[in-house]
Every structure is written in structure tokens, then in C-alpha cells.
Motif scaffolding. Structure first.
Motif, mmCIF file in Angstrom:
data_model
loop_
_atom_site.group_PDB
_atom_site.id
_atom_site.type_symbol
_atom_site.label_atom_id
_atom_site.label_comp_id
_atom_site.label_asym_id
_atom_site.label_seq_id
_atom_site.Cartn_x
_atom_site.Cartn_y
_atom_site.Cartn_z
ATOM 1 N N GLY A 117 0.796 -1.229 0.000
ATOM 2 C CA GLY A 117 0.000 0.000 0.000
ATOM 3 C C GLY A 117 0.827 1.277 0.000
ATOM 4 N N SER A 118 0.135 2.397 -0.242
ATOM 5 C CA SER A 118 0.810 3.684 -0.424
ATOM 6 C C SER A 118 0.962 4.503 0.847
ATOM 7 C CB SER A 118 0.035 4.527 -1.445
ATOM 8 O OG SER A 118 -0.019 3.881 -2.674
ATOM 9 N N THR A 119 0.341 4.087 1.951
ATOM 10 C CA THR A 119 0.515 4.805 3.220
ATOM 11 C C THR A 119 0.870 3.779 4.291
ATOM 12 O OG1 THR A 119 -1.781 4.623 3.951
ATOM 13 C CG2 THR A 119 -1.243 6.486 2.534
ATOM 14 N N LYS A 120 1.632 4.196 5.297
ATOM 15 C CA LYS A 120 2.184 3.199 6.221
ATOM 16 C C LYS A 120 1.992 3.469 7.713
ATOM 17 C CE LYS A 120 3.891 0.679 2.837
ATOM 18 N NZ LYS A 120 3.064 -0.449 2.374
ATOM 19 N N SER A 121 1.879 4.711 8.143
ATOM 20 C CA SER A 121 1.861 4.989 9.589
ATOM 21 C C SER A 121 0.707 4.293 10.297
ATOM 22 C CB SER A 121 1.776 6.495 9.854
ATOM 23 O OG SER A 121 2.946 7.125 9.388
ATOM 24 N N ASN A 122 -0.509 4.467 9.800
ATOM 25 C CA ASN A 122 -1.678 3.893 10.466
ATOM 26 C C ASN A 122 -1.630 2.379 10.508
ATOM 27 O OD1 ASN A 122 -2.617 6.435 10.833
ATOM 28 N ND2 ASN A 122 -4.294 6.317 9.333
ATOM 29 N N ILE A 123 -1.256 1.780 9.413
ATOM 30 C CA ILE A 123 -1.226 0.319 9.353
ATOM 31 C C ILE A 123 -0.165 -0.238 10.307
ATOM 32 C CG2 ILE A 123 0.377 0.133 7.385
ATOM 33 C CD1 ILE A 123 -2.631 -1.993 7.401
ATOM 34 N N LEU A 124 0.968 0.445 10.377
ATOM 35 C CA LEU A 124 2.029 -0.035 11.278
ATOM 36 C C LEU A 124 1.627 0.134 12.740
ATOM 37 C CD1 LEU A 124 5.092 1.095 9.177
ATOM 38 C CD2 LEU A 124 4.658 -1.236 9.969
ATOM 39 N N ASN A 125 0.943 1.233 13.042
ATOM 40 C CA ASN A 125 0.440 1.408 14.409
ATOM 41 C C ASN A 125 -0.556 0.311 14.776
ATOM 42 O OD1 ASN A 125 1.903 3.658 15.028
ATOM 43 N ND2 ASN A 125 0.314 5.100 14.351
ATOM 44 N N LEU A 126 -1.401 -0.001 13.792
ATOM 45 C CA LEU A 126 -2.466 -0.970 14.035
ATOM 46 C C LEU A 126 -1.927 -2.346 14.454
ATOM 47 C CD1 LEU A 126 -5.641 -1.378 13.626
ATOM 48 C CD2 LEU A 126 -5.062 -2.312 11.373
#
Lengths: 279, 279
Positions: B92-101
Motif C-alpha cells: 500500500g501507499s501509506t504506512k503509519s496507520n497500518i504499522l500502528n495498528l
């Protein structure tokens, strides 16, 4: 017939290449103030020889003006004072002001306003390339005010360049170009600066730049000497389209800010309608 | 080794083409909800067969997630609950939220956040093309949290795709992509809408659209299903860069309005510095 190219840069030089290739005229003369560009134009074989503007007016049947639009505004009235049966083709990107300026000139008929919808983000003699104009649109503006024989010569050159042609009035032309050309340049300049500013604190920012970024920002390489006069001559239209564009961006800023993602989705979907326009 | 592509569109399909070409794995499995896309993926030979997500998890060593970022957010925790020694690669193109999750998930080590900086404005299985990734950048985000063996498999796939690689933390990645990718899409969508709105009263407006317009507006063909979630997941960065971009446009609006053409010239010249970044 000799043809003079006044301003041997991207547009003028590319015309020179083509006219020499097709042997449409006996001689392609370059009129160019900048000495280094004179040398390059000859070295790159864009023109056969360099002359002054007065020499070109004496030796050529056609003068093609491919200098910035404010420079055209400056020299055109004086040129028209001196023409007899020569043809002056103005290839600038804005038309209303220039047409107003010479509308009552006794030699108005020797002048034709034409705008080749072709170019790249590069400038100067080195930027000249073969086939720049092939299959592109030449827009004639208020062509009905040009003498028949002068128009025929201009149109023969358009044919040599392998261009299609279209006719418009000046207001229509300047408004349409603001929407499909001038605004693209403004957004590119602004986008380049937005990212360049951020780069000062974030050195690696361009590491991720892909083809999407490249294509939206490539016009930001365009010459300020060419584009500042265009924004000046087309000020009212440029301000109108810029205002609308900022409104669109502010609208989507607000929707993202409000987390109204249904509205964001709709907005993008609406913009997708551009598919039916561009390939 | 079998590899599953979850979401067989532009990115997933292009990975499938390449992995089948290099025979890197025994089988390329497609996981795809949309029935019409399932058929197309098989017809276009992007994958060898279609399986459900659970079947793929049972039959494949690697699952590559190439669905919109909000869909990744939804399925990833459940997937990680079920993995044993499989590798989950999130493209995916964004990473902060997914990594926090998933930061505290016991199987965090089986997951790798990777972002291939490649794409086109087209979407769906028909958009998949060979060599989409060649010489482009694969960005690994927080790769040090991934198990060694899982990272090695992901990196072997990056090699198969003939990509270079780079490492970043999540904040850096999301901010940089906002500047060099997400904003380009927003300006393109806004530009398309600006001109489409005007077209309603001025039918011939696109007659003059040249290559400059095409290149600044082509991203406006991009899918709302893919881009709305990106703006949602990267909201703070996107708003920051959008605010700065609007400021740049408002600045040049004011200068043109005030007829301060020296300032306009300087502004354009400054933006020309982009030349040292893009070819």
C-alpha cells in the motif's frame, strides 16, 4: 522565397529545421539578438544565416515572430510601418492585446496572428527538434482581417509543418489557452516550489519521486522569460482560471479536513470524466 | 513456493506478469473479490488460478497485498492472527496507520511494509503491464521489525521485479509520498475539474489542449476507490502539503493581480530549480 525566423529558440528553431528539411523556401534567415544563440542556431543548422531585423525585412518575403509576447508587442507596430508586400506571422501565445494594438494599422492586412499549439518545457536553440508540430493544431486568430495572399502563405507554412488548423476570435483564444495551457504551467511551477521548499528540511524527499510527479512537474522547467509576458498579456483570463483552480483545491482541502470521504470520492470520480477528453 | 496476489489490479496484476515470466515461484494465485476481474485476471494470464483468501493462506508461502489501503487495514489483523510461517507483504501507499495498528501483534515479524514507487493512471486487471517496476524504487518501511527470513523473501521478490530499494521510517515515508505523489494527484484532479466546469459553457475548450495539459492532467484518470483511502490514511500530511500548495498558488495570484511581474519572473525562475531533480 526567403523566410526569416525572428527568435531562434524552441519554436523558431523547430520551424527552421522543418522548413530546411522540406526545402519550402530558398533560404531560412535567423534574426537573433543573443550572440551565443546566433552561433548555436548556425551550428545546429536551424537557419542558413543570421541577419538583423532590418536586413531580414529587406531580404525576406515572410517574417515569423517567435519571440516572447511582450517583445512582439514592442516590435510589431514598427515592423508593420515598414512592410510593403511582406507577410508577418505572429506565433505568440496570447492574442487580444496584440490585435488591439495594431487593429487600425494601415498594413494590418500583412499581419497574421497564429498560435501553434505545440512545445516542450525546454527553451533556446538547443531545444529545437524535428517534428515538433506534426499533427498539432495551428490556431488562426481573426484571420479574416489578413490579406488573402498573406493568409495563403501562412497556411502553406502550416501545411509544411504538417499541422491541422482552427479559427478563433481573440477573446476565445486567450480564454481557452488560459484553461488548457497557462494554468497547467502555473500549477507545475507551484508544485515544484511546494516540494523544493520542503526539501530544505527533508533532503531525501525526491528519492520517492515517480513518473506521476515527473509528469505534473515537468512544465516547471519552462522559461520565465517566455512565461512572465504570457501571464502579463493574458492577466484577466489567467486570474479567472487561477481563482477557480484555487477554489477546487480549497474545496477538497475542506472535505479532507472534515473527513467527508464520500465527498472526496465523488469529487475524484467527477474529475475522471477527463478520460473522454485525453487519451 | 506459491505466491498469492491479493487484489489483481494494476499493481497486483503487473507483479503477477513478472513473477510468471521469471518463473520465480511454482504458482501465482490470485485472490480477487470481483468476479469480472477474476475472469479477466485469468484470461490475461496474470495469475495461474483464483482462490479465496483462506485458501491462499493455506496454499501459499507469500501473500502480497495490493488492494486499497483501507482494505488492507481491514484484513491485515485477521490475516496475522492466522499466519504461521507465511510472509505478508503490504504494498500500500501509506504506512503509519497500518504499522500502528499491528505493532504489538505477536506475528508482527511475518509482515513487511513495502511500497513500490511505480504505477500509471489506469486501474484494474487490464491495466497490468510488463516491466512496470523495472528500475523503480521499492521502499521498505520499518523493515527491522520484520523477521530475517520473511524480509529475505520480500527482497527476493523486489529483485525479481528489477527494483532498487530504500529504507525509511513510517513518518518519513508518509510525509515524502504526500509531497511527491499524493499532491500530484490532487492537483491533477483539481485541474481536470477546473477545465471540465468551464467546458460546460465553452464547448470547444479542449480543442487547444496540448501535451502540457495532457501531462499535468493525466493522473486525473486515477481511481477514486484507490485514492480516497490514501487521502484518508495520510490525512495530516496531505492537508499540510495541500495548504502549502494553495499558498504558492495564492501568492502568484496576488503577484499577477498586483502586476508585479518582477516577482512573477523570480517565482518561475526559482521553480526552475526542479531541473536538477527531474530529467
Amino acid at each position: 522565397m526567403n523566410i526569416a525566423i525572428v527568435g531562434v529558440g524552441l519554436i523558431g528553431g523547430s520551424i527552421g529545421i522543418r522548413l530546411k528539411e522540406t526545402k519550402f523556401c530558398s533560404k531560412v534567415v535567423g534574426v537573433e539578438k543573443n550572440e551565443s544563440n546566433q552561433k548555436k542556431a548556425l551550428q545546429l543548422n536551424l537557419v542558413d544565416e543570421i541577419q538583423t531585423l532590418d536586413e531580414a525585412l529587406a531580404s525576406c518575403k515572410v517574417l515569423v515572430l517567435t519571440i516572447p509576447v511582450d517583445a512582439i508587442m514592442k516590435i510589431l507596430p514598427g515592423l508593420l510601418d515598414k512592410v510593403t508586400d511582406q507577410v508577418i506571422i505572429d506565433m505568440g501565445s496570447t492574442k487580444s492585446n496584440i490585435l488591439n494594438l495594431i487593429q487600425d494599422h494601415p498594413n494590418r492586412g500583412r499581419y497574421i496572428a497564429a498560435h501553434p499549439m505545440a512545445g516542450t518545457e525546454y527553451s533556446g536553440p538547443e531545444a529545437a527538434i524535428p517534428n515538433l508540430f506534426k499533427d498539432k493544431m495551428m490556431v488562426y486568430v481573426e484571420a479574416f482581417k489578413t490579406d488573402e495572399d498573406a493568409f495563403e502563405i501562412a497556411d502553406a507554412i502550416t501545411d509544411q509543418l504538417e499541422m491541422k488548423s482552427s479559427f478563433m476570435n481573440a477573446e476565445e483564444h486567450d480564454m481557452h489557452t488560459a484553461y488548457v495551457s497557462h494554468i497547467s504551467h502555473l500549477t507545475s511551477f507551484a508544485l515544484a516550489l511546494t516540494v523544493l521548499e520542503k526539501e530544505k528540511s527533508q533532503g531525501r524527499i525526491f528519492e520517492l519521486a515517480g513518473s506521476g510527479f515527473q509528469s505534473t512537474v515537468r512544465l516547471a522547467k519552462s522559461s520565465p522569460d517566455m512565461w512572465t509576458p504570457i501571464f502579463k498579456q493574458n492577466r484577466a483570463n489567467v486570474l479567472e482560471v487561477l481563482e477557480e483552480h484555487i477554489k477546487q483545491l480549497q474545496h477538497i482541502y475542506d472535505k479532507i479536513e472534515q473527513e467527508d470521504y464520500d465527498a472526496v470520492h465523488k469529487w475524484i470520480k467527477k474529475s475522471n470524466k477527463i478520460k473522454r477528453i485525453i487519451k
